[in-house]
Motif scaffolding. Structure first.
Motif, PDB file in Angstrom:
ATOM      1  N   ALA A  51       0.649  -1.053   0.020  1.00  0.00           N
ATOM      2  CA  ALA A  51      -0.058  -0.098  -0.012  1.00  0.00           C
ATOM      3  C   ALA A  51       0.798   1.257   0.044  1.00  0.00           C
ATOM      4  CB  ALA A  51      -0.916   0.082   1.085  1.00  0.00           C
ATOM      5  N   ALA A  54       1.458   4.288  -4.596  1.00  0.00           N
ATOM      6  CA  ALA A  54      -0.098   4.718  -5.075  1.00  0.00           C
ATOM      7  C   ALA A  54      -0.104   5.019  -6.273  1.00  0.00           C
ATOM      8  CB  ALA A  54      -0.598   5.637  -4.141  1.00  0.00           C
ATOM      9  N   GLY A 196      -5.879  -3.467   8.446  1.00  0.00           N
ATOM     10  CA  GLY A 196      -5.165  -3.910   7.371  1.00  0.00           C
ATOM     11  C   GLY A 196      -4.458  -5.344   7.861  1.00  0.00           C
ATOM     12  N   GLN A 228      -2.419   2.384   6.358  1.00  0.00           N
ATOM     13  CA  GLN A 228      -2.684   1.629   5.384  1.00  0.00           C
ATOM     14  C   GLN A 228      -3.956   1.795   4.583  1.00  0.00           C
ATOM     15  OE1 GLN A 228      -2.684  -3.158   4.372  1.00  0.00           O
ATOM     16  NE2 GLN A 228      -1.550  -2.318   6.134  1.00  0.00           N
ATOM     17  N   CYS A 229      -4.954   2.541   5.227  1.00  0.00           N
ATOM     18  CA  CYS A 229      -5.982   2.682   4.420  1.00  0.00           C
ATOM     19  C   CYS A 229      -6.314   3.967   4.020  1.00  0.00           C
ATOM     20  CB  CYS A 229      -7.506   2.355   5.416  1.00  0.00           C
ATOM     21  SG  CYS A 229      -7.382   3.335   6.867  1.00  0.00           S
ATOM     22  N   ARG A 233      -6.926   5.275  -0.871  1.00  0.00           N
ATOM     23  CA  ARG A 233      -7.024   3.883  -0.861  1.00  0.00           C
ATOM     24  C   ARG A 233      -8.450   3.371  -1.319  1.00  0.00           C
ATOM     25  NH1 ARG A 233      -4.208  -0.316  -2.609  1.00  0.00           N
ATOM     26  NH2 ARG A 233      -2.476   1.094  -2.748  1.00  0.00           N
ATOM     27  N   THR A 234      -9.299   4.045  -0.155  1.00  0.00           N
ATOM     28  CA  THR A 234     -10.529   3.373  -0.069  1.00  0.00           C
ATOM     29  C   THR A 234     -11.674   4.431  -0.853  1.00  0.00           C
ATOM     30  OG1 THR A 234     -11.047   4.735   1.863  1.00  0.00           O
ATOM     31  CG2 THR A 234     -10.131   2.474   2.469  1.00  0.00           C
ATOM     32  N   LYS A 254       2.914   5.271   4.769  1.00  0.00           N
ATOM     33  CA  LYS A 254       2.784   4.232   3.604  1.00  0.00           C
ATOM     34  C   LYS A 254       2.671   5.052   2.239  1.00  0.00           C
ATOM     35  CE  LYS A 254       2.119  -0.419   5.374  1.00  0.00           C
ATOM     36  NZ  LYS A 254       1.634  -0.508   6.913  1.00  0.00           N
ATOM     37  N   ALA A 255       1.656   5.342   1.689  1.00  0.00           N
ATOM     38  CA  ALA A 255       1.660   6.034   0.362  1.00  0.00           C
ATOM     39  C   ALA A 255       1.747   7.581   0.604  1.00  0.00           C
ATOM     40  CB  ALA A 255       0.318   5.895  -0.049  1.00  0.00           C
ATOM     41  N   MET A 341      -8.358  -1.770  -1.359  1.00  0.00           N
ATOM     42  CA  MET A 341      -7.996  -2.306  -0.256  1.00  0.00           C
ATOM     43  C   MET A 341      -9.063  -3.514   0.089  1.00  0.00           C
ATOM     44  SD  MET A 341      -7.322  -0.793   3.626  1.00  0.00           S
ATOM     45  CE  MET A 341      -6.534  -1.766   4.764  1.00  0.00           C
ATOM     46  N   ARG A 373      -4.453 -10.474   0.508  1.00  0.00           N
ATOM     47  CA  ARG A 373      -4.836  -8.812   0.438  1.00  0.00           C
ATOM     48  C   ARG A 373      -4.503  -8.402  -0.998  1.00  0.00           C
ATOM     49  NH1 ARG A 373      -1.462  -5.332   4.758  1.00  0.00           N
ATOM     50  NH2 ARG A 373      -0.350  -7.519   4.742  1.00  0.00           N
ATOM     51  N   VAL A 375      -3.762  -4.670  -2.417  1.00  0.00           N
ATOM     52  CA  VAL A 375      -3.330  -3.324  -2.079  1.00  0.00           C
ATOM     53  C   VAL A 375      -2.508  -2.732  -3.305  1.00  0.00           C
ATOM     54  CG1 VAL A 375      -3.860  -3.124   0.227  1.00  0.00           C
ATOM     55  CG2 VAL A 375      -1.748  -3.950  -0.554  1.00  0.00           C
TER      56      VAL A 375
END
Ligand SMILES: *Cc1c(COP(=O)(O)O)cnc(C)c1O
Length: 399
Positions: A51, A54, A196, A228-229, A233-234, A254-255, A341, A373, A375
């Motif tokens: 994740a 991006a 996650g 993570q989320c 991502r969502t 992360k991203a 995700m 998973r 991602v």
């Protein structure tokens, strides 16, 4: 596998501390949604460095920004201002509607900062030092002691006890289990808006709404871990934005840097004005010009390239194609997730499927032993989804 790759893997196993059971490939470069190993084999990547990437790999505008910043200055110190950090903080405030930003080098450090801010906020209110934090079972917040202490997986914690004190655990989406842990000492509730590592469990709207009300009523700080989320991502910049609520403190990483190690914790003005002050918290690297040049550019490119629009267009298609696999195979129990995700829940360990996919040029990862998973980079297309499903389906058929 080439002799060269074999010998690199042997060297790695001699030199690197064995904290990961690594997949048997040595990756060398990336382009868009594809990665290449040192033998030149191409892989469709549905992991994005967990994740992180991006924007996809080798984005020219992003790379050019980093190169230009290298030629200016990589690092100064947080004792001085720097333009990339100012710009990045401004943009991050804009997309999050939070008020104050502290840049870190990782997700775990963002969680550490969030916990410290919450404790300081409570300390300034009543002068006491016995405050409690409620975290969720099956959560994951990172590997440092503070972050590990609120990670709801005893397996990660056991050998490293004692953790920091006064942490209690409740169940995600079970409001009563949270309520039963609340008392006059509770200073914060921390949770991932979508769990996650724990297996891709989104918080329900009812649960988050009730938690928000509880926090408002008792002046408990709600910390949402969006490491993570978050970051599109969502289908929203941050997952909590879908719920019509707002945290008091949130974490991201992360991203956020799309490959440059950087995280952040953000807070509302209420917390910002009543918690950490000069001398309370710091970091040498955090928020340095290089990392923040990355953050600023990532946020620009999210807008310019309509990244979130792409998530909202491709995610329903990914869901549909994954649901077809749930229908087709008895050993797949269900699909869970939000946006890009997603998790496919198997009635058995998924390691064999993931290894088979890897052999066939598809990078996937698990979340727990029995969940695959998904991602991927947020720039994937429906054709990429079809390619992924094609490979995965043939791996499943051969089981
Ligand atoms: C990855 C992750 C972390 C830890 O981030 P690091 O950068 O690995 O320290 C914390 N919380 C969540 C939800 C994560 O997914």
């Amino acid at each position: 596998m080439s002799e060269m790759m074999k010998s690199y893997i042997e060297e790695a196993e001699k030199a690197l501390l064995h904290t990961y059971n690594r997949y048997q490939i040595v990756l060398e470069k990336g382009d868009g949604v594809y990665l290449y190993d040192i033998d030149g084999k191409k892989y469709l990547d549905f992991v994005a460095g967990i994740a992180v990437f991006a924007l996809g790999y080798n984005n020219k505008e992003y790379n050019d920004t980093l190169k230009a910043q290298i030629d200016k200055v990589l690092h100064t110190s947080n004792y001085y201002y720097n333009v990339p950090a100012i710009e990045a903080a401004k943009k991050l405030k804009e997309v999050s509607k939070m008020d104050r930003v502290f840049f870190t080098n990782s997700g775990a450090e963002a969680v550490e900062g969030a916990l410290k801010a919450a404790r300081k906020y409570a300390f300034l209110k009543d002068g006491k030092t016995d405050h409690e934090i409620i975290a969720m079972n099956h959560s994951f917040h990172g590997r440092t002691f503070g972050a590990l202490s609120v990670t709801g997986n005893p397996h990660y914690r056991e050998a490293f006890e004692p953790m920091i004190g006064n942490i209690k655990f409740a169940d995600l989406n079970d409001f009563e289990s949270v309520l039963s842990q609340v008392n006059g000492k509770t200073c914060a509730i921390i949770l991932e808006t979508v769990q996650g590592e724990g297996g891709i469990y989104p918080a329900t709207e009812e649960f988050l709404t009730k938690i928000r009300e509880l926090c408002d009523e008792k002046d408990i700080l709600l910390i949402l871990d969006e490491i993570q989320c978050g970051m599109g991502r969502t289908g929203n910049m941050f997952a909590w934005q879908k719920y019509g609520i707002k945290p008091d403190i949130m974490t991201t990483a992360k991203a956020l840097g799309c490959g440059v190690p950087v995280g952040a914790f953000l807070m509302t003005e209420k917390v910002g004005a009543n918690s950490l002050v000069a001398g309370d918290h710091g970091t040498t690297y955090g928020g340095n010009p290089f990392a923040c040049a990355a953050v600023g550019k990532v946020l620009d490119l999210f807008k310019q390239d309509n990244i979130i629009e792409n998530v909202n267009e491709v995610a329903p298609y990914l869901e549909k194609r994954l649901d077809e696999l749930v229908e087709r195979y008895d050993f797949i129990q269900c699909r869970r997730g939000m946006g890009l995700m997603q998790g496919l829940v198997f009635d058995r360990p998924v390691a064999e499927v993931i290894n088979k996919a890897l052999e066939n040029g598809l990078i996937l990862i698990n979340a727990g032993s029995n969940i695959i998973r998904f991602v991927p980079p947020l720039v994937i297309t429906k054709e990429n989804v079809d390619d992924m499903i094609g490979i995965l389906d043939s791996c499943l058929r051969s089981l």
